[in-house]
Design a protein around this motif. Sequence first.
Motif, PDB file in Angstrom:
ATOM      1  N   ARG A 180     103.177  23.659  46.771  1.00 17.84           N
ATOM      2  CA  ARG A 180     103.403  24.986  47.338  1.00 17.84           C
ATOM      3  C   ARG A 180     103.347  24.925  48.851  1.00 17.84           C
ATOM      4  N   ASP A 181     104.190  25.745  49.488  1.00 15.47           N
ATOM      5  CA  ASP A 181     104.108  25.968  50.935  1.00 15.47           C
ATOM      6  C   ASP A 181     104.106  24.644  51.704  1.00 15.47           C
ATOM      7  N   VAL A 182     105.136  23.850  51.462  1.00 16.10           N
ATOM      8  CA  VAL A 182     105.268  22.582  52.178  1.00 16.10           C
ATOM      9  C   VAL A 182     106.464  22.638  53.121  1.00 16.10           C
ATOM     10  N   ARG A 183     106.451  21.744  54.075  1.00 12.31           N
ATOM     11  CA  ARG A 183     107.575  21.559  54.986  1.00 12.31           C
ATOM     12  C   ARG A 183     108.377  20.397  54.424  1.00 12.31           C
ATOM     13  N   ILE A 184     109.540  20.673  53.888  1.00 13.82           N
ATOM     14  CA  ILE A 184     110.298  19.705  53.100  1.00 13.82           C
ATOM     15  C   ILE A 184     111.190  18.857  54.006  1.00 13.82           C
ATOM     16  N   LEU A 185     110.869  17.586  54.117  1.00 14.90           N
ATOM     17  CA  LEU A 185     111.715  16.620  54.813  1.00 14.90           C
ATOM     18  C   LEU A 185     112.424  15.851  53.710  1.00 14.90           C
ATOM     19  N   ASP A 186     113.644  16.283  53.377  1.00 13.73           N
ATOM     20  CA  ASP A 186     114.262  15.815  52.127  1.00 13.73           C
ATOM     21  C   ASP A 186     115.054  14.517  52.255  1.00 13.73           C
ATOM     22  N   SER A 187     115.210  13.994  53.486  1.00 16.13           N
ATOM     23  CA  SER A 187     115.943  12.751  53.753  1.00 16.13           C
ATOM     24  C   SER A 187     117.437  12.836  53.425  1.00 16.13           C
ATOM     25  N   THR A 188     117.975  14.043  53.537  1.00 17.39           N
ATOM     26  CA  THR A 188     119.438  14.194  53.505  1.00 17.39           C
ATOM     27  C   THR A 188     120.004  14.195  54.924  1.00 17.39           C
ATOM     28  N   GLY A 189     119.118  14.263  55.917  1.00 15.96           N
ATOM     29  CA  GLY A 189     119.525  14.432  57.310  1.00 15.96           C
ATOM     30  C   GLY A 189     119.320  15.850  57.791  1.00 15.96           C
ATOM     31  N   ARG A 190     119.086  16.744  56.855  1.00 16.29           N
ATOM     32  CA  ARG A 190     118.797  18.141  57.186  1.00 16.29           C
ATOM     33  C   ARG A 190     117.438  18.248  57.857  1.00 16.29           C
ATOM     34  N   GLU A 191     117.308  19.166  58.800  1.00 18.03           N
ATOM     35  CA  GLU A 191     116.023  19.411  59.427  1.00 18.03           C
ATOM     36  C   GLU A 191     115.032  19.936  58.380  1.00 18.03           C
ATOM     37  N   PRO A 192     113.756  19.599  58.508  1.00 16.58           N
ATOM     38  CA  PRO A 192     112.761  20.081  57.540  1.00 16.58           C
ATOM     39  C   PRO A 192     112.738  21.605  57.446  1.00 16.58           C
TER      40      PRO A 192
END
Length: 481
Positions: free
Chosen positions: A43-55
């Motif tokens: 819950r309530d995380v800053r998602i750094l998804d490694s698609t290149g998208r900003e978190p």
Amino acid sequence: MAENADTSATASTTTVNGTSKNPLQPKNYEIAGTHPDSRILFRDVRILDSTGREPYPGDVLIKGERIVEVGTVSNIESLIRDPTVRVFNGRGRTLMPGLCDAHTHLSWNGGNLDALGELGVEEHTLLTMRAAQCYLDSGYTMCWGAASAKPRLDVVIRDAINAGDIYGPRCLANGQEIAKVDGELVPGITAYANTPEEIREVIRGHVKLGVDQIKLSISGESVTETRAATDCYFSAEDMEAAVDEAHKHGKRVCTHARARESVKLSILHGVDVIFHASYIDDEGMDLLEKAKDRVVVVPALNWLYATLYEAAAFGYPQAVAEKAGYKAELETAIKGLKEMHRRGITVLPGGDYGFAWTPHGTYARDLEHFVKLLGFTPMEAILAATAEGGKLFMREHELGKIQPGYYADCILVNGNPLEDIAILQDHSKLDVITINGRVHKSSPLEHYRPIPIAGEGDGRESVIVPELKFLTIERKMQVDL
């Protein structure tokens, strides 16, 4: 030399039932032990998804082995109240994929490699198992084997991890590195082959052991004081035989290739992964750019850096390292690697950890070197260590990203690695580590308890630690007959 040779099967595919299949695709290993109905909610995380998208802020739901929802999770209130769901309150911390080391030596002992050949196989197996767990403790969920000190160590540890018997990352296993007599780097941990036919025979033996890739040691290493990093020990005929035999059995080839000629031989004869490439010249760089869709470079920068600047405490002073050529090699390698990055050649972090001055557990230093020495942005370094790791495993559709359908190999970082890439070296900041949908590391205090407690407001976050009872698969050591 066959100047136009490109024997790599990496670039070609076959089509089976309308689906493209790479003939060098490793076995599709799975890790046993994850309960199919287990659920984990971040819950309530800053998602750094490694698609290149900003978190971005959001929630992530894991079911069984895989991520099923990212960003917005449906029925989240009922999930929070379900006692069988393992809930972590991120409080804005960064959730990112687990990391990949693209040049792993699980069986290195963190000290005198010459002693490894004499170490008993039982003790050596335990040492290798401990290193595998250290990788996972460090947030690494993928390890691409670069060489094993004994023939089956990588294979045995890989299989034990996959069986769920021991803790460790996803592994692709290597055997002992193959070298010429008088061209080896460490005698006791080397498989020798002097002729093309002997090379083929040794590779066939490695394949029977169950390795996933083949390692050739084709150039020197200055620390030996007898085999210079600028020397190449394999011929074109040797390389042609090695790559042909390995690819014929569906195995990729990696090379210890520091010397200029060794890099060119690797490219021209279809090697898939080049380690180091320190002394690449203009011709080699042009060849590498033409082959960038099939060849990966793993420089193992921390070895060069630490050997030059940090080995004095272990009896190798900086003045000696400079005289041996490590300052010149580091400077030359940085220049070449920056040019590779500019040309869009894939350069991956990791490698040569397990020596005295590159100890196990410090693997993420390579990411910092990529940023500070090579000019990668922190995001580029992270992508190289996550999404590109999935590509190295040839499973980019399910490894290396925080996306629905991907395996739940994640780390919850107490901080922002895009602001401080060095934070990934601090194990105390890796608050939660999961692999294959199982929690490897966490504290009971991480869990979110939604049940209101008398006298504590609405009770949405309680300091009382709940009794944790989640779905797991228990394996018995013995079976009653």
